[in-house]
Design an enzyme around this catalytic site. Sequence first.
Site, short mmCIF file in Angstrom:
data_model
loop_
_atom_site.label_atom_id
_atom_site.label_comp_id
_atom_site.label_asym_id
_atom_site.label_seq_id
_atom_site.Cartn_x
_atom_site.Cartn_y
_atom_site.Cartn_z
N LYS A 76 47.61 37.67 35.97
CA LYS A 76 46.27 38.13 35.60
C LYS A 76 46.27 39.63 35.33
O LYS A 76 47.06 40.37 35.92
CB LYS A 76 45.35 37.77 36.78
CG LYS A 76 43.87 37.91 36.58
CD LYS A 76 43.13 37.40 37.83
CE LYS A 76 41.64 37.63 37.77
NZ LYS A 76 40.94 37.12 38.97
N SER A 151 36.98 34.19 38.00
CA SER A 151 37.37 35.17 37.00
C SER A 151 38.80 34.99 36.48
O SER A 151 39.14 35.59 35.46
CB SER A 151 37.23 36.57 37.60
OG SER A 151 38.13 36.71 38.69
N SER A 175 37.67 32.74 42.50
CA SER A 175 38.23 32.99 41.17
C SER A 175 39.57 32.35 40.86
O SER A 175 40.02 32.41 39.72
CB SER A 175 38.34 34.49 40.93
OG SER A 175 37.09 34.98 40.58
N1 GLN Z 1 32.43 34.41 41.01
C1 GLN Z 1 32.51 35.27 42.13
C2 GLN Z 1 31.99 36.63 41.76
O1 GLN Z 1 31.51 36.76 40.69
C3 GLN Z 1 33.92 35.35 42.60
C4 GLN Z 1 34.77 36.21 41.78
C5 GLN Z 1 36.16 36.32 42.30
O2 GLN Z 1 36.60 35.52 43.13
N2 GLN Z 1 36.87 37.33 41.84
O3 GLN Z 1 32.03 37.54 42.51
#
Ligand code: GLN
Length: 492
Positions: A76, A151, A175
């Site tokens: 990532k 994400s 994410s």
């Molecule tokens: N969807 C969650 C957020 O927007 C988790 C994001 C993540 O795990 N990086 O914070």
Amino acid sequence: MDRLCTRTIHELRSLMDQGACEPRALLQELLEQVERLNPTLHAYVTVDAGRLMRQLEQRLRQGPRGKLFGIPITVKDNLCVQGEETTCASRILRHFRPPYTASAIERLTQEGAIIVPRANMDEFAFGSSTESSAYGVTRNPWDLERVPGGSSGGSACAVAADAAIAALGTDTGGSIRQPAAFCGVVGLKPTYGRVSRYGLIAFASSLDVIGPITKDVRDCALLLSVIAGHDPKDSTCAPVEVPDYVAALQRPVKGLRFGVPKEYLIEEGIAPDVKAALEASCGALERLGMRRVSVSLPHTSYAVAAYYVVATAEASSNLARYDGVQYGARAATDGGSLLDMYQRTRADGFGTEAKRRIILGTYVLSRGYYDAYYLKGLKVRTLIKRDFDEALASCDVLICPTSPTAAFRIGEKLDNPLQMYLSDIFTISANLAGIPALSMPCGFTAKGLPIGMQLLAGPFREEVLLQVASAYEQATEWHRRKPEIRSCSTSR
Ligand code: GLN
């Protein structure tokens, strides 16, 4: 024979051992797949084929010939790779080339992996759809009109589309697991502190974890065994011995107990086909000899609120360092003051969601609101942790959906951040409690979209997650389905 890029790590490993797969041919096929699909899917921000070829030649010359020798692993865009542009999919880090490499990536390299950087993501990992990337959205390979989740949407999309053999993602509130569910692959968020965060660009330091996204459970165990373990460069990385995760896959599951939290099934907004798939999966686990018990996580309904207080507070502090001086992009000042430069850099450099979180996080930490919001958020976090301790005292794993719905349409939740936040309801508690959780395919909707099942266990009990996941995978066929991706020649 199937193309090499469709294979798993362990299949490639045995093909290589038999002399039936050559690392150059593998990378070549993978790059062709990326070139063919990336213009449509946009799973990678960019891929530099020349650099990858050079990396491979160096690996072939010098080794090391470890467990991942010659296997490309996608990472990532928030994991630092020395000398490679690493941007967290943000404009503010454009052209930032880190002077060091993340420890998790170092470990992959020590086993001989070829690192494929820059899987697309939500900016700074803020989001559940990969729509907030400053470099364009990633599409879901099962339906190009839908999001891949987020994400780590780029990592999950690439694995599902065979544009990656396996990948690393990061998980602060879901994410890794939610994009794995939306794309029909396996994703594991390890226990907080199981994997070093050194070189992971921080979102919320008390919640962030790096973990694998793979085509099957065996690959997941394999990658975890490589990246897990103590690292003196990260004081929050636990000095806990790393068990043999691959060996755990063989253990029988008969007699183990799984708990289905009752709050998770009455949650409104859970789609009927997700519920049905989960019920069917519970039936499959019972047929494997596991026993179902009923458990309760009474503070579930406060989890989203507590998470968005704690996570944004930490994010606002972590993002304070992007001031146009130390990293990445700097706005032109036209003779203005230092303050003008800071303001313009941040105004131009951050996207809407990042700004929303900086404002929210600064607010909950400010004098006068700290006790009412931040401190209360921390207290709720403790209660949620206790819920898990109690529930896991009566069973080995918890089972629930990964997400209340399958992948949603691109744009559907973009104007409604609250609705986007609520879609994290089943994943964020594991981060607040610090426990490991795994998502794996457990069915498809009537429209042919993958559905994910989530398994959770006590701290450092990844073995039991992998053990149950492996038994379920062997008893089902969901992980074998592949998306048919429409030809993308027109968009090139
Ligand atoms: N969807 C969650 C957020 O927007 C988790 C994001 C993540 O795990 N990086 O914070």
